[in-house]
Design an enzyme around this catalytic site. Structure first.
Site, PDB file in Angstrom:
ATOM      1  N   SER A 116       0.855  -1.200   0.000  1.00 37.13           N
ATOM      2  CA  SER A 116       0.000   0.000   0.000  1.00 37.13           C
ATOM      3  C   SER A 116       0.883   1.239   0.000  1.00 37.13           C
ATOM      4  O   SER A 116       2.009   1.209   0.516  1.00 37.13           O
ATOM      5  CB  SER A 116      -0.863   0.022   1.261  1.00 37.13           C
ATOM      6  OG  SER A 116      -1.467   1.294   1.411  1.00 37.13           O
ATOM      7  N   TYR A 119      -1.559  -0.904  10.257  1.00 38.40           N
ATOM      8  CA  TYR A 119      -1.683  -1.182   8.819  1.00 38.40           C
ATOM      9  C   TYR A 119      -0.414  -0.722   8.074  1.00 38.40           C
ATOM     10  O   TYR A 119       0.155  -1.464   7.280  1.00 38.40           O
ATOM     11  CB  TYR A 119      -2.925  -0.470   8.283  1.00 38.40           C
ATOM     12  CG  TYR A 119      -3.147  -0.627   6.803  1.00 38.40           C
ATOM     13  CD1 TYR A 119      -3.547  -1.858   6.266  1.00 38.40           C
ATOM     14  CD2 TYR A 119      -2.983   0.439   5.918  1.00 38.40           C
ATOM     15  CE1 TYR A 119      -3.762  -2.012   4.902  1.00 38.40           C
ATOM     16  CE2 TYR A 119      -3.206   0.295   4.557  1.00 38.40           C
ATOM     17  CZ  TYR A 119      -3.591  -0.930   4.054  1.00 38.40           C
ATOM     18  OH  TYR A 119      -3.807  -1.074   2.705  1.00 38.40           O
TER      19      TYR A 119
HETATM   20  N1  LIG Z   1      -8.632  -0.413  -1.496  1.00 37.76           N
HETATM   21  C1  LIG Z   1      -7.627   0.399  -1.245  1.00 37.76           C
HETATM   22  O1  LIG Z   1      -7.770   1.644  -1.177  1.00 37.76           O
HETATM   23  C2  LIG Z   1      -6.245  -0.162  -1.049  1.00 37.76           C
HETATM   24  C3  LIG Z   1      -5.149   0.711  -1.120  1.00 37.76           C
HETATM   25  C4  LIG Z   1      -3.881   0.195  -0.926  1.00 37.76           C
HETATM   26  C5  LIG Z   1      -3.709  -1.149  -0.677  1.00 37.76           C
HETATM   27  N2  LIG Z   1      -4.792  -1.964  -0.615  1.00 37.76           N
HETATM   28  C6  LIG Z   1      -4.553  -3.377  -0.320  1.00 37.76           C
HETATM   29  O2  LIG Z   1      -5.073  -4.163  -1.373  1.00 37.76           O
HETATM   30  C7  LIG Z   1      -5.486  -5.436  -0.862  1.00 37.76           C
HETATM   31  C8  LIG Z   1      -6.914  -5.680  -1.294  1.00 37.76           C
HETATM   32  O3  LIG Z   1      -7.717  -4.622  -0.781  1.00 37.76           O
HETATM   33  P1  LIG Z   1      -9.241  -4.489  -1.204  1.00 37.76           P
HETATM   34  O4  LIG Z   1      -9.710  -3.150  -0.772  1.00 37.76           O
HETATM   35  O5  LIG Z   1      -9.382  -4.930  -2.600  1.00 37.76           O
HETATM   36  O6  LIG Z   1      -9.860  -5.604  -0.202  1.00 37.76           O
HETATM   37  P2  LIG Z   1     -11.351  -6.094   0.000  1.00 37.76           P
HETATM   38  O7  LIG Z   1     -12.234  -5.511  -1.061  1.00 37.76           O
HETATM   39  O8  LIG Z   1     -11.673  -5.860   1.424  1.00 37.76           O
HETATM   40  O9  LIG Z   1     -11.243  -7.667  -0.276  1.00 37.76           O
HETATM   41  C9  LIG Z   1     -10.497  -8.473   0.566  1.00 37.76           C
HETATM   42  C10 LIG Z   1     -11.066  -9.870   0.559  1.00 37.76           C
HETATM   43  O10 LIG Z   1     -10.325 -10.628   1.528  1.00 37.76           O
HETATM   44  C11 LIG Z   1     -11.239 -11.304   2.389  1.00 37.76           C
HETATM   45  N3  LIG Z   1     -10.639 -11.564   3.696  1.00 37.76           N
HETATM   46  C12 LIG Z   1     -10.701 -10.804   4.823  1.00 37.76           C
HETATM   47  N4  LIG Z   1     -10.078 -11.426   5.832  1.00 37.76           N
HETATM   48  C13 LIG Z   1      -9.581 -12.590   5.327  1.00 37.76           C
HETATM   49  C14 LIG Z   1      -8.852 -13.669   5.882  1.00 37.76           C
HETATM   50  N5  LIG Z   1      -8.490 -13.687   7.185  1.00 37.76           N
HETATM   51  N6  LIG Z   1      -8.530 -14.710   5.089  1.00 37.76           N
HETATM   52  C15 LIG Z   1      -8.904 -14.734   3.783  1.00 37.76           C
HETATM   53  N7  LIG Z   1      -9.611 -13.754   3.210  1.00 37.76           N
HETATM   54  C16 LIG Z   1      -9.934 -12.684   3.969  1.00 37.76           C
HETATM   55  C17 LIG Z   1     -12.405 -10.346   2.461  1.00 37.76           C
HETATM   56  O11 LIG Z   1     -13.564 -10.996   2.979  1.00 37.76           O
HETATM   57  P3  LIG Z   1     -14.625 -10.087   3.832  1.00 37.76           P
HETATM   58  O12 LIG Z   1     -15.246  -9.153   2.833  1.00 37.76           O
HETATM   59  O13 LIG Z   1     -15.551 -11.071   4.418  1.00 37.76           O
HETATM   60  O14 LIG Z   1     -13.801  -9.351   4.878  1.00 37.76           O
HETATM   61  C18 LIG Z   1     -12.530  -9.934   0.995  1.00 37.76           C
HETATM   62  O15 LIG Z   1     -13.233 -10.891   0.259  1.00 37.76           O
HETATM   63  C19 LIG Z   1      -5.287  -5.367   0.649  1.00 37.76           C
HETATM   64  O16 LIG Z   1      -4.061  -5.945   0.983  1.00 37.76           O
HETATM   65  C20 LIG Z   1      -5.249  -3.882   0.928  1.00 37.76           C
HETATM   66  O17 LIG Z   1      -4.528  -3.565   2.087  1.00 37.76           O
HETATM   67  C21 LIG Z   1      -6.049  -1.513  -0.807  1.00 37.76           C
END
Ligand SMILES: NC(=O)c1ccc[n+]([C@@H]2O[C@H](COP(=O)([O-])OP(=O)(O)OC[C@H]3O[C@@H](n4cnc5c(N)ncnc54)[C@H](OP(=O)(O)O)[C@@H]3O)[C@@H](O)[C@H]2O)c1
Length: 253
Positions: A145, A159
């Site tokens: 991130s 985080y």
């Molecule tokens: N979105 C942003 O702005 C952003 C920016 C920088 C970096 N990132 C990084 O990008 C990655 C993806 O982010 P995202 O926003 O796309 O995530 P997301 O939409 O929240 O999707 C994450 C998925 O992982 C599942 N999950 C949660 N806990 C878990 C566990 N213990 N074991 C297995 N699966 C699990 C979630 O299920 P539930 O829905 O049931 O929780 C969801 O299906 C993350 O590492 C995040 O830190 C995101």
């Protein structure tokens, strides 16, 4: 989306792939005719994604997995890593549910976020690397991130620390696994328009942050996924140990 031939009939494992950036990765790899192996804690969203991919003629296998539990990650790696021609492992597990200033952060919150963002990637890298070292091919992409590099507004310390650790893991693993023909890279997205990020930040903040960055808008999950797919492709054969910033210039302003 660029067309790659290298993924055809190869296996791609995605952790945390039922939603957001991981889900976009699943769609893009399925378009490239890869066999998707999906690990996610959320069974309902995962089953929905499997239906959608299969309806479009794609191939996907879901293994319900809590990525913070080493034995469950090991089981996923056995299924995805042993049975097929594994080409890429994508670590999308991570995130946080809200901002708490450091002085109010509890031990439990610290542990939970560190385990989800950092331990999950360690467990999975260890299990998959053991298997990939035998086949002497494949690559990993760890999703970091922008918060690993800068004190992003309203972003909690656990985080940011966990994501900095993910980038360190990327370099160490790239050095350890390079001699076995395995590449390890990271992608550091800026704030991205996933449902979770919108829920955490609020739509108004997301719109404002988009307007403030050089590109003038935040990324879609698919735009981050495109960078991930590129890093695992043949076109990136000489790229290892890097963290690719994909943030529309958010880091420089
Ligand atoms: N979105 C942003 O702005 C952003 C920016 C920088 C970096 N990132 C990084 O990008 C990655 C993806 O982010 P995202 O926003 O796309 O995530 P997301 O939409 O929240 O999707 C994450 C998925 O992982 C599942 N999950 C949660 N806990 C878990 C566990 N213990 N074991 C297995 N699966 C699990 C979630 O299920 P539930 O829905 O049931 O929780 C969801 O299906 C993350 O590492 C995040 O830190 C995101």
């Amino acid at each position: 989306m660029a067309h790659y031939t290298c993924f055809r009939n190869k296996a791609v494992a995605i952790l945390g792939g039922a939603e957001g950036i991981g889900k976009s990765c699943a769609f893009l790899y399925a378009q490239q005719q890869a066999d998707i192996y999906l690990a996610d804690i959320n069974e309902e969203k995962s089953m929905k994604l499997c239906r959608e991919i299969k309806e479009r003629g794609g191939r996907i296998t879901y293994v319900k997995t809590d990525a913070t539990k080493p034995e469950q990650v090991r089981r996923f790696a056995e299924i995805a890593g042993d049975s097929t021609d594994l080409y890429a492992v994508i670590h999308c597990t991570g995130g946080f549910t809200g901002y708490t200033p450091t002085i109010h952060l509890t031990d439990e919150e610290w542990d939970k976020v560190i385990r989800l963002n950092m331990h999950s990637i360690f467990y999975s890298s260890r299990e998959f690397a053991k298997r990939m070292m035998y086949s002497r091919k494949g690559s990993f992409v760890n999703v970091s991130s922008i918060a690993a590099r800068t004190a992003l507004k309203n972003t909690p310390i656990h985080y940011s620390c966990a994501k900095a650790a993910v980038e360190s893991m990327t370099k160490v693993l790239a050095a350890e696994l390079g001699p076995y023909g395995i590449r390890v890279n990271a992608v550091a997205p800026g704030t991205t328009k996933t449902d979770r990020a919108i829920a955490v930040r609020g739509e108004e903040v997301m719109d404002l942050w988009g307007k403030e960055i050089p590109r003038g808008t935040l990324a879609s999950p698919e735009e981050i996924a495109q960078a991930i797919v590129f890093l695992t492709s043949e076109e990136a054969i000489h790229i290892t140990g890097v963290c690719l910033d994909v943030n529309g210039g958010q880091l420089i302003v």
